[in-house]
Design an enzyme around this catalytic site. Structure first.
Site, PDB file in Angstrom:
ATOM      1  N   ASP A 204       0.834  -1.196   0.000  1.00 14.63           N
ATOM      2  CA  ASP A 204       0.000   0.000   0.000  1.00 14.63           C
ATOM      3  C   ASP A 204       0.878   1.258   0.000  1.00 14.63           C
ATOM      4  OD1 ASP A 204      -2.695   1.167   0.446  1.00 14.63           O
ATOM      5  OD2 ASP A 204      -1.761   1.922   2.272  1.00 14.63           O
ATOM      6  N   GLU A 292       1.570  -0.310  -5.053  1.00 15.05           N
ATOM      7  CA  GLU A 292       0.692   0.816  -5.394  1.00 15.05           C
ATOM      8  C   GLU A 292       1.563   2.011  -5.739  1.00 15.05           C
ATOM      9  OE1 GLU A 292      -3.260   3.213  -3.861  1.00 15.05           O
ATOM     10  OE2 GLU A 292      -1.668   2.797  -2.447  1.00 15.05           O
TER      11      GLU A 292
HETATM   12  C1  GLC Z   1      -4.190   3.200  -0.571  1.00 16.35           C
HETATM   13  C2  GLC Z   1      -5.417   2.326  -0.421  1.00 16.35           C
HETATM   14  C3  GLC Z   1      -6.530   3.181   0.109  1.00 16.35           C
HETATM   15  C4  GLC Z   1      -6.100   3.718   1.471  1.00 16.35           C
HETATM   16  C5  GLC Z   1      -4.781   4.474   1.376  1.00 16.35           C
HETATM   17  C6  GLC Z   1      -4.204   4.744   2.732  1.00 16.35           C
HETATM   18  O1  GLC Z   1      -4.379   4.207  -1.498  1.00 16.35           O
HETATM   19  O2  GLC Z   1      -5.742   1.729  -1.651  1.00 16.35           O
HETATM   20  O3  GLC Z   1      -7.730   2.468   0.228  1.00 16.35           O
HETATM   21  O4  GLC Z   1      -7.088   4.583   1.961  1.00 16.35           O
HETATM   22  O5  GLC Z   1      -3.819   3.735   0.670  1.00 16.35           O
HETATM   23  O6  GLC Z   1      -3.739   3.558   3.320  1.00 16.35           O
END
Ligand code: GLC
Ligand code: CA
Length: 518
Positions: A204, A292
């Site tokens: 993440d 991500e």
């Molecule tokens: C990422 C996740 C999202 C979350 C954020 C903070 O973007 O996909 O759902 O709110 O990280 O952890």
């Protein structure tokens, strides 16, 4: 005619995940196994046959660890346990065993940029415990960074009598990745789950782990900050200060938050920090790791995904988040050229690096594709669009990632009352619309279009069952009645449904891919 030069063969190495079809499960809303209205691991277990029938082979579960749910699991209080809402470690072991028995794999979401403010690490750091203090970022005076979810990126801790940094919600303090103890602790978490049989991770918020050294403000002075906040107007005279005066620190007068992406997104040195974690965790390219990757351009893909020693398997880049084209009716449509160009660019880059790119159209943070880029008011038009987007995604030479309900062609839920609004990240939007004098119904309509609550409602399994077959009890948030005609069971019985079309494409894709290089 001279023969065309033969391109050099890419350093291709087959990896199992090149042919994977990944399916994202937002566990709380997928299937409830114990009748308390909340989706859980036993519910998921009971639906594995449906997923295997569809043909997806790898599940990515959004966070399943104990969490006060300020951000629905993305605020973790214990990285090596299961949230009681979702079940137990024994349920988890059963899930892994059942998946592996079917030749399927499991990827967990690791929230490595921040913990919950209720995590014992943060509580110890807040109390000033020397060994934990430097696990987070503390300042007597905040800088002017704006959090990704809005407002200042700093909150005051009464216990610590200092500010702490949070790029997301105040309940999500950022871990200090410069500290090797932090990287070691998170690597230990990864090893814990690898030992329990998971096949990989989705990392993440990967691209914000590294911050600009010294955490400098974006605007050097208060005058500058005011100018940036109100670009049309000059800073009012009574707030004017000499241009070289630093913004005064005070707990009672927070700075004007500035968009500060340039100071924390995809910073130089990010790769080296993450490489240290990868090494400590013992991750290899036979694990499936998804990063991500907001803000990471394709030009920087190589150290992340190149064979033979890239840091990750797949980058979840954000290029497709920004390719909407406004329509005359005030909505948005897909910029098809930008879509194709992005897919080709990432495919060519990945291919030259001996691997494949990832491709997703939906996730738990994005609007449903049929609501975003098609007209979701008419069921026939919605179904046609859902099938077209399925083909656009599944016929690409990229590893597809689907989001639960995408295979049903679900549109965004129509949010009609406040009991359906749970996402705290929506609060700044709500406040801004209220400040503009918008009515409740207009605000709810806006959240239905773009809010994350609109894509996190319970999965409609069977329209003939109470609560759509999701649960025996009223679900934690209502199942949208307009989703019932699209329920899984009813689509299963209709060979022309969107669900069957997804299955058809996935199976054709698998036959075609066998033994083919990227
Ligand atoms: C990422 C996740 C999202 C979350 C954020 C903070 O973007 O996909 O759902 O709110 O990280 O952890
Ligand atoms: Ca449950």
């Amino acid at each position: 005619m001279a023969a065309l030069p033969t391109p050099a063969a890419p350093p291709y190495r087959p990896r199992w995940w090149h042919d994977a079809v990944i399916y994202t499960v937002w566990v709380r809303s997928f299937a409830d196994g114990n009748g308390d209205g909340i989706g859980d691991l036993l519910g998921l277990l009971s639906r594995l046959d449906a997923l295997a029938w569809l043909g997806v082979d790898t599940l990515w579960l959004t966070p399943i660890h104990p969490s006060p749910n300020a951000d629905f699991g993305y605020d973790v209080t214990d990285y090596c346990a299961i949230h009681p809402d979702f079940g137990t470690l024994a349920d988890f072991d059963a899930l892994v065993a059942e998946l592996h028995r079917r030749g399927m794999r499991l990827v967990l979401d690791l929230v490595i940029n921040h913990s919950s403010c209720d995590h014992p690490w943060f509580r110890a750091a807040e109390r000033g415990k020397a060994s934990y203090r430097a696990w987070y970022y503390w300042r007597d005076a905040p800088n002017d960074w704006e959090a990704i979810f809005g407002g200042s990126a700093w909150s005051w801790s009464e216990t610590a009598q200092q500010y702490y940094l949070h790029l997301f919600l105040p309940q999500q303090p950022d871990l200090n990745w410069e500290n090797p103890d932090v990287r070691a602790a998170l690597a230990e978490v990864a090893r814990f789950w690898l030992d329990r049989g998971v096949d990989g991770f989705r990392f993440d918020a990967l691209t914000v782990l590294k911050k600009a050294p010294g955490l400098p403000s974006v605007a050097p002075t208060r005058r500058e900050a005011l100018r940036m906040a109100t670009p049309e107007a000059e800073a009012p005279a009574d707030t004017a200060v000499p241009p070289d005066t630093a913004v005064p620190p005070s707990p009672n007068s927070p700075l004007l938050p500035q968009p500060a992406w340039s100071h924390f997104l995809a910073q130089p040195g990010l790769e080296a920090l993450f490489a240290d974690f990868v090494r400590r965790a013992g991750l290899t390219r036979d694990h499936l790791t998804l990063g991500e990757a907001n803000g990471l351009p394709v030009e920087r893909a190589a150290p992340w995904i190149a064979e033979p020693d890239g840091l990750l398997s797949l980058l979840l880049h954000f290029e497709l988040w920004h390719i909407d084209r406004p329509t005359a009716q005030g909505g948005a449509t897909l910029d098809t050229v930008a879509f194709s160009e992005s897919c080709v660019r990432w495919w060519q880059t990945a291919r030259a690096l001996g691997t494949r790119p990832a491709l997703y159209l939906e996730n738990h943070d994005l609007p449903r594709v049929v609501s975003r880029w098609a007209d979701d008011r008419d069921p026939d038009a919605t179904r046609r669009a859902a099938k077209a987007f399925a083909a656009a995604q599944l016929l690409q030479p990229a590893v597809p990632i689907l989001y639960q309900g995408q295979e049903l062609g679900l549109p965004n839920a129509r949010l009609t009352h406040w009991a359906q609004i749970h996402d705290r990240a929506a609060e700044p939007t709500i406040a801004a619309l209220r400040a503009k004098g918008e009515t409740d119904s207009t605000i709810l309509a806006a959240l239905s279009r773009t809010g994350r609550d609109a894509v996190r409602t319970p999965y409609p399994w069977d329209a003939t069952q109470p609560f759509g077959g999701f649960s025996a009890a009223p679900p934690w948030t209502p199942l949208p009645p307009e989703h019932l005609p699209l329920a899984w069971q009813q689509q299963y019985e209709d060979p022309h449904s969107t669900l069957h079309w997804y299955r058809h494409l996935i199976h054709r894709r698998r036959q075609r891919n066998q033994g083919v290089t990227p």
